[in-house]
Design a protein around this motif. Sequence first.
Motif, short mmCIF file in Angstrom:
data_model
loop_
_atom_site.label_atom_id
_atom_site.label_comp_id
_atom_site.label_asym_id
_atom_site.label_seq_id
_atom_site.Cartn_x
_atom_site.Cartn_y
_atom_site.Cartn_z
N PRO A 153 -41.58 13.88 42.23
CA PRO A 153 -41.46 14.16 40.93
C PRO A 153 -40.39 15.45 40.91
CG PRO A 153 -43.66 13.78 41.21
CD PRO A 153 -43.00 13.66 42.59
N GLY A 154 -39.45 15.29 39.98
CA GLY A 154 -38.40 16.60 39.99
C GLY A 154 -37.31 16.39 41.10
N GLU A 155 -37.42 15.61 41.77
CA GLU A 155 -36.27 15.37 42.88
C GLU A 155 -35.47 14.16 42.67
OE1 GLU A 155 -37.37 15.94 46.98
OE2 GLU A 155 -38.72 17.74 46.67
N HIS A 156 -34.10 14.19 43.40
CA HIS A 156 -33.33 12.87 43.09
C HIS A 156 -33.02 12.22 44.52
CE1 HIS A 156 -32.22 14.25 39.23
NE2 HIS A 156 -32.29 15.47 39.61
N ARG A 157 -33.51 12.49 45.50
CA ARG A 157 -33.62 12.04 46.80
C ARG A 157 -34.76 11.03 46.95
NH1 ARG A 157 -31.55 15.92 51.41
NH2 ARG A 157 -32.25 14.17 52.56
N GLY A 158 -34.60 9.79 47.58
CA GLY A 158 -35.67 8.85 47.72
C GLY A 158 -35.15 7.63 48.22
N ALA A 159 -36.22 6.57 48.31
CA ALA A 159 -35.93 5.29 48.57
C ALA A 159 -35.42 4.48 47.42
CB ALA A 159 -37.33 4.85 48.77
N VAL A 160 -34.07 4.30 47.65
CA VAL A 160 -33.20 3.49 46.63
C VAL A 160 -33.13 1.81 47.08
CG1 VAL A 160 -31.09 3.90 47.82
CG2 VAL A 160 -30.91 3.63 45.36
N TYR A 161 -33.02 1.36 45.77
CA TYR A 161 -32.90 -0.20 45.89
C TYR A 161 -31.88 -0.66 44.79
CZ TYR A 161 -37.37 -0.04 48.31
OH TYR A 161 -38.33 0.12 49.15
N ASP A 162 -31.14 -1.86 45.03
CA ASP A 162 -30.30 -2.30 44.16
C ASP A 162 -29.94 -3.82 44.70
OD1 ASP A 162 -27.10 -2.40 45.24
OD2 ASP A 162 -28.29 -0.59 46.12
N VAL A 163 -29.85 -4.56 43.74
CA VAL A 163 -29.82 -4.68 42.27
C VAL A 163 -30.86 -5.42 41.67
CG1 VAL A 163 -28.19 -6.20 42.34
CG2 VAL A 163 -28.25 -4.71 40.37
N LEU A 164 -31.58 -5.25 40.62
CA LEU A 164 -32.62 -5.98 39.70
C LEU A 164 -31.86 -6.54 38.79
CD1 LEU A 164 -35.74 -3.96 39.23
CD2 LEU A 164 -35.53 -6.19 40.55
N VAL A 165 -32.21 -7.92 38.45
CA VAL A 165 -31.53 -8.45 37.52
C VAL A 165 -32.52 -9.45 36.83
CG1 VAL A 165 -30.39 -10.31 38.86
CG2 VAL A 165 -29.51 -9.60 36.50
N TYR A 166 -32.49 -9.52 35.41
CA TYR A 166 -33.43 -10.77 34.79
C TYR A 166 -32.54 -12.06 34.43
CZ TYR A 166 -37.11 -12.41 31.90
OH TYR A 166 -38.10 -13.01 31.19
N VAL A 167 -32.98 -12.96 35.28
CA VAL A 167 -32.15 -14.18 35.33
C VAL A 167 -33.10 -15.48 35.28
CG1 VAL A 167 -32.11 -14.14 37.66
CG2 VAL A 167 -30.44 -15.52 36.41
N ASN A 168 -32.74 -16.43 34.47
CA ASN A 168 -33.79 -17.63 34.48
C ASN A 168 -35.07 -17.40 34.01
OD1 ASN A 168 -31.10 -19.16 34.98
ND2 ASN A 168 -31.75 -19.20 37.13
N GLY A 169 -35.24 -16.41 33.17
CA GLY A 169 -36.78 -16.07 32.91
C GLY A 169 -37.57 -15.21 33.65
N ARG A 170 -37.02 -14.61 34.47
CA ARG A 170 -37.90 -13.84 35.50
C ARG A 170 -36.79 -12.93 36.39
NH1 ARG A 170 -36.08 -18.46 37.57
NH2 ARG A 170 -35.76 -18.54 39.94
N TRP A 171 -37.53 -11.85 36.99
CA TRP A 171 -36.83 -10.75 37.64
C TRP A 171 -36.33 -11.24 39.02
CZ3 TRP A 171 -34.65 -6.85 35.48
CH2 TRP A 171 -35.03 -6.17 34.32
#
Length: 175
Positions: A145-163
């Motif tokens: 909380p309050g920080e900007h560094r962390g575990a990053v993930y990319d990329v989520l997309v909603y496609v064909n009715g699911r994530w």
Amino acid sequence: MRSISRLIFSLCWLFGSISSLWAQPSFPEGRPGVDSMLNYILHHSYEDVEALSDELWPDRADCEAVFGPVFGEKAYRFQRKVRRKTQMVIRPRGEDQTSYLIWETDSVGLAEYSGDAPAFPGGYREIGHYLRAGYPIYRFKFVKPGEHRGAVYDVLVYVNGRWKMIHRPWMITVE
């Protein structure tokens, strides 16, 4: 004959009850869905999150819907290769990472480098023209909380009715 019918009914009921335990949660489309999913990840067991992470791997149809047939095929092959090499579980990297940050963009945002697009790795600008209209993409990071560094993930997309998580498509070689 009646006992066989009861046995079949009992087995069907039992199978339905057991299979509902394995059913993955569904999350709505858009930013509310991402918020819901990330809260789920923060508050559920490792096993639940591991099962969800497995469900997020895209298939060929998902990649082609998001990126078109040519780049979509490359994206699918890359995802398959990554999946064979790793057991990616989407989760915070420490118990103190109890918050998250989310960025959203789309093909227009990437082309114009506007909105949240600068928060995405630079490679997204190079492949942004492959991203079909109508598919917002989300990048997120688990943080203290309050920080900007962390575990990053990319990329989520909603496609064909699911994530689906199309893992780092900017790393795909474009020939």
